[in-house]
Design a protein around this motif. Sequence first.
Motif, PDB file in Angstrom:
ATOM      1  N   ARG A   1       3.681  -3.868  -6.085  1.00 17.00           N
ATOM      2  CA  ARG A   1       2.766  -4.451  -4.924  1.00 17.00           C
ATOM      3  C   ARG A   1       1.645  -3.492  -4.593  1.00 17.00           C
ATOM      4  O   ARG A   1       0.622  -4.031  -4.330  1.00 17.00           O
ATOM      5  CB  ARG A   1       3.815  -4.169  -3.558  1.00 17.00           C
ATOM      6  N   GLU A   2       1.793  -2.232  -4.938  1.00 18.11           N
ATOM      7  CA  GLU A   2       0.668  -1.415  -4.938  1.00 18.11           C
ATOM      8  C   GLU A   2      -0.483  -1.858  -5.805  1.00 18.11           C
ATOM      9  O   GLU A   2      -1.648  -1.851  -5.638  1.00 18.11           O
ATOM     10  CB  GLU A   2       0.857   0.182  -5.111  1.00 18.11           C
ATOM     11  N   ASP A   3       0.167  -2.077  -7.223  1.00 21.53           N
ATOM     12  CA  ASP A   3      -0.741  -2.707  -7.996  1.00 21.53           C
ATOM     13  C   ASP A   3      -1.586  -3.869  -7.683  1.00 21.53           C
ATOM     14  O   ASP A   3      -2.815  -4.234  -7.598  1.00 21.53           O
ATOM     15  CB  ASP A   3      -0.031  -2.918  -9.238  1.00 21.53           C
ATOM     16  N   TRP A   4      -0.667  -4.828  -6.956  1.00 19.63           N
ATOM     17  CA  TRP A   4      -1.293  -6.123  -6.581  1.00 19.63           C
ATOM     18  C   TRP A   4      -2.602  -5.967  -5.347  1.00 19.63           C
ATOM     19  O   TRP A   4      -3.609  -6.388  -5.500  1.00 19.63           O
ATOM     20  CB  TRP A   4      -0.261  -6.884  -5.853  1.00 19.63           C
ATOM     21  N   TYR A   5      -2.155  -4.692  -4.400  1.00 22.66           N
ATOM     22  CA  TYR A   5      -3.124  -4.563  -3.480  1.00 22.66           C
ATOM     23  C   TYR A   5      -4.590  -4.002  -4.303  1.00 22.66           C
ATOM     24  O   TYR A   5      -5.570  -4.364  -3.769  1.00 22.66           O
ATOM     25  CB  TYR A   5      -2.623  -3.343  -2.600  1.00 22.66           C
ATOM     26  N   GLU A   6      -4.223  -3.028  -5.146  1.00 26.44           N
ATOM     27  CA  GLU A   6      -5.307  -2.406  -5.704  1.00 26.44           C
ATOM     28  C   GLU A   6      -6.212  -3.490  -6.664  1.00 26.44           C
ATOM     29  O   GLU A   6      -7.564  -3.375  -6.534  1.00 26.44           O
ATOM     30  CB  GLU A   6      -4.701  -1.251  -6.795  1.00 26.44           C
ATOM     31  N   ARG A   7      -5.477  -4.446  -7.353  1.00 22.45           N
ATOM     32  CA  ARG A   7      -6.369  -5.204  -7.878  1.00 22.45           C
ATOM     33  C   ARG A   7      -7.089  -6.333  -7.089  1.00 22.45           C
ATOM     34  O   ARG A   7      -8.301  -6.883  -7.378  1.00 22.45           O
ATOM     35  CB  ARG A   7      -5.304  -6.308  -8.923  1.00 22.45           C
TER      36      ARG A   7
ATOM     37  N   LEU B   1      13.784  -6.236   2.767  1.00 24.86           N
ATOM     38  CA  LEU B   1      13.781  -6.240   1.781  1.00 24.86           C
ATOM     39  C   LEU B   1      15.103  -7.322   1.436  1.00 24.86           C
ATOM     40  O   LEU B   1      16.277  -6.770   1.888  1.00 24.86           O
ATOM     41  CB  LEU B   1      14.002  -5.240   0.934  1.00 24.86           C
ATOM     42  N   ASN B   2      15.007  -8.219   0.494  1.00 25.92           N
ATOM     43  CA  ASN B   2      16.222  -8.916   0.076  1.00 25.92           C
ATOM     44  C   ASN B   2      16.136  -8.986  -1.423  1.00 25.92           C
ATOM     45  O   ASN B   2      15.168  -9.816  -2.227  1.00 25.92           O
ATOM     46  CB  ASN B   2      16.078 -10.302   0.773  1.00 25.92           C
ATOM     47  N   VAL B   3      16.847  -8.420  -2.014  1.00 24.60           N
ATOM     48  CA  VAL B   3      16.991  -7.972  -3.385  1.00 24.60           C
ATOM     49  C   VAL B   3      18.189  -8.717  -4.357  1.00 24.60           C
ATOM     50  O   VAL B   3      19.197  -8.146  -4.074  1.00 24.60           O
ATOM     51  CB  VAL B   3      16.762  -6.303  -3.753  1.00 24.60           C
ATOM     52  N   ASN B   4      18.196  -9.335  -5.171  1.00 21.87           N
ATOM     53  CA  ASN B   4      18.934  -9.592  -6.110  1.00 21.87           C
ATOM     54  C   ASN B   4      19.055  -8.956  -7.489  1.00 21.87           C
ATOM     55  O   ASN B   4      17.927  -8.797  -8.111  1.00 21.87           O
ATOM     56  CB  ASN B   4      19.358 -11.174  -6.338  1.00 21.87           C
ATOM     57  N   PHE B   5      20.155  -8.256  -7.920  1.00 25.63           N
ATOM     58  CA  PHE B   5      20.302  -7.438  -8.965  1.00 25.63           C
ATOM     59  C   PHE B   5      20.911  -8.255 -10.049  1.00 25.63           C
ATOM     60  O   PHE B   5      21.898  -8.679  -9.983  1.00 25.63           O
ATOM     61  CB  PHE B   5      20.992  -6.225  -8.848  1.00 25.63           C
TER      62      PHE B   5
ATOM     63  N   THR C   1       0.780 -11.887  11.674  1.00 24.50           N
ATOM     64  CA  THR C   1       0.920 -10.538  11.599  1.00 24.50           C
ATOM     65  C   THR C   1       1.618  -9.944  10.454  1.00 24.50           C
ATOM     66  O   THR C   1       1.735  -8.811  10.118  1.00 24.50           O
ATOM     67  CB  THR C   1       1.339  -9.890  12.865  1.00 24.50           C
ATOM     68  N   SER C   2       2.215 -10.956   9.569  1.00 25.93           N
ATOM     69  CA  SER C   2       3.226 -10.855   8.492  1.00 25.93           C
ATOM     70  C   SER C   2       2.910 -11.651   7.408  1.00 25.93           C
ATOM     71  O   SER C   2       2.378 -12.698   7.535  1.00 25.93           O
ATOM     72  CB  SER C   2       4.512 -10.538   8.983  1.00 25.93           C
ATOM     73  N   PHE C   3       3.550 -11.162   6.423  1.00 29.17           N
ATOM     74  CA  PHE C   3       3.488 -11.944   5.241  1.00 29.17           C
ATOM     75  C   PHE C   3       4.611 -11.584   4.104  1.00 29.17           C
ATOM     76  O   PHE C   3       5.250 -10.481   4.266  1.00 29.17           O
ATOM     77  CB  PHE C   3       2.073 -11.694   4.421  1.00 29.17           C
ATOM     78  N   ALA C   4       4.911 -12.600   3.281  1.00 26.48           N
ATOM     79  CA  ALA C   4       6.027 -12.060   2.278  1.00 26.48           C
ATOM     80  C   ALA C   4       5.476 -12.313   0.824  1.00 26.48           C
ATOM     81  O   ALA C   4       4.569 -13.268   0.681  1.00 26.48           O
ATOM     82  CB  ALA C   4       7.190 -13.261   2.477  1.00 26.48           C
ATOM     83  N   MET C   5       6.039 -11.647   0.071  1.00 20.03           N
ATOM     84  CA  MET C   5       5.724 -11.608  -1.248  1.00 20.03           C
ATOM     85  C   MET C   5       7.068 -11.845  -2.056  1.00 20.03           C
ATOM     86  O   MET C   5       8.136 -11.340  -1.640  1.00 20.03           O
ATOM     87  CB  MET C   5       5.124 -10.270  -1.847  1.00 20.03           C
TER      88      MET C   5
ATOM     89  N   VAL D   1       9.903  -9.791  -0.339  1.00 23.19           N
ATOM     90  CA  VAL D   1       9.711  -8.406   0.533  1.00 23.19           C
ATOM     91  C   VAL D   1       8.588  -9.052   1.745  1.00 23.19           C
ATOM     92  O   VAL D   1       7.721  -9.523   1.416  1.00 23.19           O
ATOM     93  CB  VAL D   1       8.907  -7.523  -0.297  1.00 23.19           C
ATOM     94  N   THR D   2       9.146  -8.687   2.890  1.00 21.02           N
ATOM     95  CA  THR D   2       8.488  -9.070   4.075  1.00 21.02           C
ATOM     96  C   THR D   2       7.707  -7.814   4.565  1.00 21.02           C
ATOM     97  O   THR D   2       8.378  -6.894   4.937  1.00 21.02           O
ATOM     98  CB  THR D   2       9.334  -9.776   5.295  1.00 21.02           C
ATOM     99  N   THR D   3       6.206  -7.969   5.011  1.00 19.06           N
ATOM    100  CA  THR D   3       5.414  -6.948   5.447  1.00 19.06           C
ATOM    101  C   THR D   3       4.664  -7.253   6.678  1.00 19.06           C
ATOM    102  O   THR D   3       4.296  -8.450   6.866  1.00 19.06           O
ATOM    103  CB  THR D   3       4.479  -6.513   4.319  1.00 19.06           C
ATOM    104  N   VAL D   4       4.667  -6.423   7.733  1.00 24.57           N
ATOM    105  CA  VAL D   4       4.088  -6.545   8.710  1.00 24.57           C
ATOM    106  C   VAL D   4       2.707  -5.765   8.631  1.00 24.57           C
ATOM    107  O   VAL D   4       2.716  -4.562   8.081  1.00 24.57           O
ATOM    108  CB  VAL D   4       4.835  -6.180  10.116  1.00 24.57           C
ATOM    109  N   THR D   5       1.555  -5.846   9.050  1.00 24.71           N
ATOM    110  CA  THR D   5       0.452  -5.376   9.445  1.00 24.71           C
ATOM    111  C   THR D   5       0.370  -4.700  10.841  1.00 24.71           C
ATOM    112  O   THR D   5       0.438  -5.314  11.687  1.00 24.71           O
ATOM    113  CB  THR D   5      -0.876  -6.097   8.795  1.00 24.71           C
TER     114      THR D   5
END
Lengths: 151, 151, 151, 151
Positions: free
Chosen positions: B42-48, B68-72, B94-98, B115-119
């Motif tokens: 995600r950091e890489d996404w933001y930086e790009r 966070l909802n993660v399947n292994f 105020t939020s978004f999901a990736m 991954v759900t994120t709030v600003t």
Amino acid sequence: MATDHRPRRAETRLQLVVRSTEIDINGHVNNAKYIEYLEWGREDWYERFGLDHASLLALGAVTVTVNLNVNFRRECRQGESLVVVTRPLRLGRTSFAMTQEIVTETGEPVIDATVTTVTIDPKTRRPRPVPEPLAAALVGDEAEGRSGGVG
Amino acid sequence: MATDHRPRRAETRLQLVVRSTEIDINGHVNNAKYIEYLEWGREDWYERFGLDHASLLALGAVTVTVNLNVNFRRECRQGESLVVVTRPLRLGRTSFAMTQEIVTETGEPVIDATVTTVTIDPKTRRPRPVPEPLAAALVGDEAEGRSGGVG
Amino acid sequence: MATDHRPRRAETRLQLVVRSTEIDINGHVNNAKYIEYLEWGREDWYERFGLDHASLLALGAVTVTVNLNVNFRRECRQGESLVVVTRPLRLGRTSFAMTQEIVTETGEPVIDATVTTVTIDPKTRRPRPVPEPLAAALVGDEAEGRSGGVG
Amino acid sequence: MATDHRPRRAETRLQLVVRSTEIDINGHVNNAKYIEYLEWGREDWYERFGLDHASLLALGAVTVTVNLNVNFRRECRQGESLVVVTRPLRLGRTSFAMTQEIVTETGEPVIDATVTTVTIDPKTRRPRPVPEPLAAALVGDEAEGRSGGVG
């Protein structure tokens, strides 16, 4: 995953203190570190029921996490005392789920999570039935037979 | 969270190699470490998209993960090359999901996650609208205007 | 520890990028994380000489670090590209030392370290002579016989 | 670094339990994790003397580790209780050194280390004299004036 038992929610509580290397650039505990805290809580649960890694291996089983669903409720900072609460939620044939919460010393919610685990055969790496002693602990029978070990 | 845009799935791909200190007693990557890999993606996404931590702060916003909802899907071992694929899924006020996936070099699925994120406002720590440049990147407008930066 | 060989300094170079979860509250790479970077560099050295964990185990040896002496020269931040340089320094009977440096892409020194390692018998956990293929790699004979594997 | 004071070795002791995510493929605590334990011990020392990160910053100083020299004496496993013992060793003009030991509950040595730290100006990032309250704590004057806070 069939839910054919009603677990008694034999609950463990693990205390920890947030350490400096668990803090990120924002000055709060990093998300991935909370996932470690949750694992510490589940390991503590297994150990209190006499079901640590070696014991499960002797029963022909290894536990593998297959899903984590985690809500982050509150930021935490260095030096805070936290409690990881772990209890069974569901038992299926080859898998089970646990509910975990992380709360502050005063009970404020930090994290709540549902963690789904499969028991696999360590050689074939394929799912196998949850070993009986673990199933018993998950539905609470084992908990009844124990004195005081479970917080 | 309302879904009022159809993101174009401007996707980034981050390559990494599994390192020795990321392996646990089972000889495979520990669950919590995958959560770090997802954050790196995600950091890489933001930086790009020119939206790193400092840039967002200058826009009056900090991003905070709320779910966070993660399947292994598969175990990974030391030395394996993995790719973290990150793309927008939903944009709210105020939020978004990736959506994120981790795959092996040959494309085998390792992890899939939402991954759900709030600003939030860095001072009040309360939710605030997703800043316009971030919203634009999430719905793909920004992506169109860029040449080649997005893998 | 007797120094009875003059190593040819068969050197490996491992590239890495500083990731978000490696940064502490000061906004720079945490000290303990550099120790992980150094381990990644040594693992890379072993692997390039065909001496990974399983190969050494097959030779009846496990390597155990007994001393780390590390100088920290410069702060590093998220996104920086670093190079971990690893080369043999001394070879004794049951132990050996390596010199490691971490430098920026432009060659600025970040870390220099001396790492002393003992080879032990995996069963008795007691020191045992450095296995011959490892000793050869440390003094450079093995390096000569190889083509291109060593960066 | 001149040694112009004889510290009274105002000593702190921090207890911890080895957790599952601190164990590596060899089933023992990874080297880099011990470096984190040492940092937790130093942070605890600072806090017990009222000299945490924010307090030092208010005094115009940040502490930066410039050398770690660590001997590893014994392997540790999941669930072991350890104690990190921290005490001043030397005080110079802009730097100081601490001795740290990690021991088991029964006093068996696990780690001994000398850690050298420089105090820098947070703005110029250049060395500056050790702030007086920190110097006092390091030579033991502060310790005398306190009741019971130091284990």
